[in-house]
Write an enzyme that holds these catalytic residues in place. Sequence first.
Site, short mmCIF file in Angstrom:
data_model
loop_
_atom_site.label_atom_id
_atom_site.label_comp_id
_atom_site.label_asym_id
_atom_site.label_seq_id
_atom_site.Cartn_x
_atom_site.Cartn_y
_atom_site.Cartn_z
N LYS A 1 2.21 -3.60 6.73
CA LYS A 1 2.68 -3.41 5.69
C LYS A 1 4.02 -3.37 4.95
O LYS A 1 4.79 -4.12 4.40
CB LYS A 1 2.01 -2.43 4.37
CG LYS A 1 0.26 -2.88 4.27
CD LYS A 1 0.34 -4.06 3.52
CE LYS A 1 -1.24 -4.76 3.69
NZ LYS A 1 -1.54 -5.70 2.96
N TYR B 1 -1.48 -0.33 10.95
CA TYR B 1 -1.82 -1.11 9.46
C TYR B 1 -0.53 -0.92 8.82
O TYR B 1 -0.24 -1.61 7.97
CB TYR B 1 -3.06 -0.49 8.93
CG TYR B 1 -2.98 -0.86 7.42
CD1 TYR B 1 -3.52 -2.10 7.15
CD2 TYR B 1 -3.08 0.17 6.58
CE1 TYR B 1 -3.71 -2.59 5.71
CE2 TYR B 1 -3.10 -0.26 5.25
CZ TYR B 1 -3.28 -1.67 4.85
OH TYR B 1 -3.40 -2.04 3.55
N SER C 1 0.69 -1.15 -0.09
CA SER C 1 0.04 -0.15 -0.03
C SER C 1 0.98 1.22 -0.17
O SER C 1 2.03 1.26 0.52
CB SER C 1 -0.90 -0.15 1.19
OG SER C 1 -1.47 1.42 1.52
N ALA C 2 0.36 2.30 -0.57
CA ALA C 2 0.70 3.43 -0.43
C ALA C 2 1.11 3.99 1.03
O ALA C 2 2.06 5.20 1.21
CB ALA C 2 0.19 4.66 -1.37
#
Length: 388
Positions: free
Chosen positions: A197, A193, A154-155
């Site tokens: 990642k 979160y 994810s970014a």
Amino acid sequence: QLPSFSPDEFVLVTGGLGYIGSHAALELMKAGYNVIIIDDLSNSFSSVRWRIQQLAAAHCRAEGRPIPQLRFHEADYQSPAMKVILEQYATPSYDGGDHPRSQIAAVIHFAAYKSVPLSILHPLDYYENNVCGLVRFVRLLGSFHIHTFIFSSSATVYGSKANTEKPLREEDVVHHSHDPNRPASVEGLACPYARTKYFCEAILADVAASDPRWRIVVLRYFNPIGCDPSGVLGESPRATPTNLFPVVGQVLTGQRDQLSVFGRDWPTRDGTAIRDYVHVADIARGHVKALEKENTRGEPFRVYNLGSGTGSSVLEVVRSLEAATGTEIPIVWTGRRPGDVGFCVAANARAEKELDWTPIVGIGQSAKDLWNYLLLQQQERTLPAAAT
Ligand code: NAD
Ligand code: WQD
């Protein structure tokens, strides 16, 4: 068409009934790949399987091509059940060696928890499902000699680096460094979160460095939006959505009274925050491209941004959705959301050059696709027999 995949081989897709995974499964089948979906339905519904099957079959029939297989196992990807499932796809080696050869030629790993606020409230659930699960799963895959792995990142791993007006490049995130001037990137990350990642990426980089048989691709999605233009497949989470597009969807369907816009004091053209919105089908096609590239690529580990390369503000998104639906979207101005950044846009030259991937669907079409989906969902609710 698919040089290194034989007709008895499969791509295993974890989280394949979720929003992005379901669109990727469809895109894989449209490209001729057999697909096995693993999903525990923690944030999706089993009926999505039939929607994928229906759309893939219609596409292949229209093209006069055979319809690839779609199999589904309801399972937690990190549970002991996975070993039993992988055993079903193990075949004796061709070369007379001791190692079983798997019919699973590659794995695309979407399964994860993805809510930023819930990750702050329940960090251990997030580390367990996203990180501990990945460690167990990758070890298990290795034991079945499955070494081609595509990971949903994810970014969010760009953290505070996203706040400048420069498009983000893959190398802006550093996994390992002994250089005090270029420390590893974990310190600017806003929530558990994001850290899950980042840790997963770093773990996968280490795994690839330890054993040259691995071929690992990390795909960093920016802001996925829209859905299949048929309106048959879309975003239907069990959890309450927090992303801009699905929240506006709730306003459009009367489940929310208004959209709270988080901040009008960002240093941007209209004061609202800028993001890189990219259609989910474009993201899905990025996975097919990454898989095709695996046949020829030399390096064991490579990261790609999947973003449109252009930024849109919250107000611009709202205007696009209003134009697509012919409906005014009431907004209320609220303060900035904690952890938000003002600007987050991808540099996507690497994916364009190395994967031959170009995003093609804009925000206007994405807004129309969402509207189609919402209308069809409403029809299905009023026709209970069709809502399977
Ligand atoms: P989603 O919640 O719609 O899909 C995830 C799917 O995984 C769900 O169907 C869920 O039931 C399943 N799942 C979760 N834990 C599981 C487990 N232990 N075993 C088996 N299945 C499990 O999310 P999404 O938006 O489709 O995201 C897919 C991936 O992309 C995730 O890894 C997410 O972190 C990542 N990602 C999403 C976005 C986004 O904005 N949607 C952006 C960047 C990255
Ligand atoms: C977009 C813009 C909000 C909702 C998140 C995750 C990221 C990735 C994608 C998984 C922001 C504004 C939103 C609302 C608003 N997910 N907004 N009112 O925050 O860019 O990224 O999803 O990996 O990790 O952090 O996406 O859709 O939540 O927000 O004003 O009700 O819309 O402030 O500017 P975000 P988003």
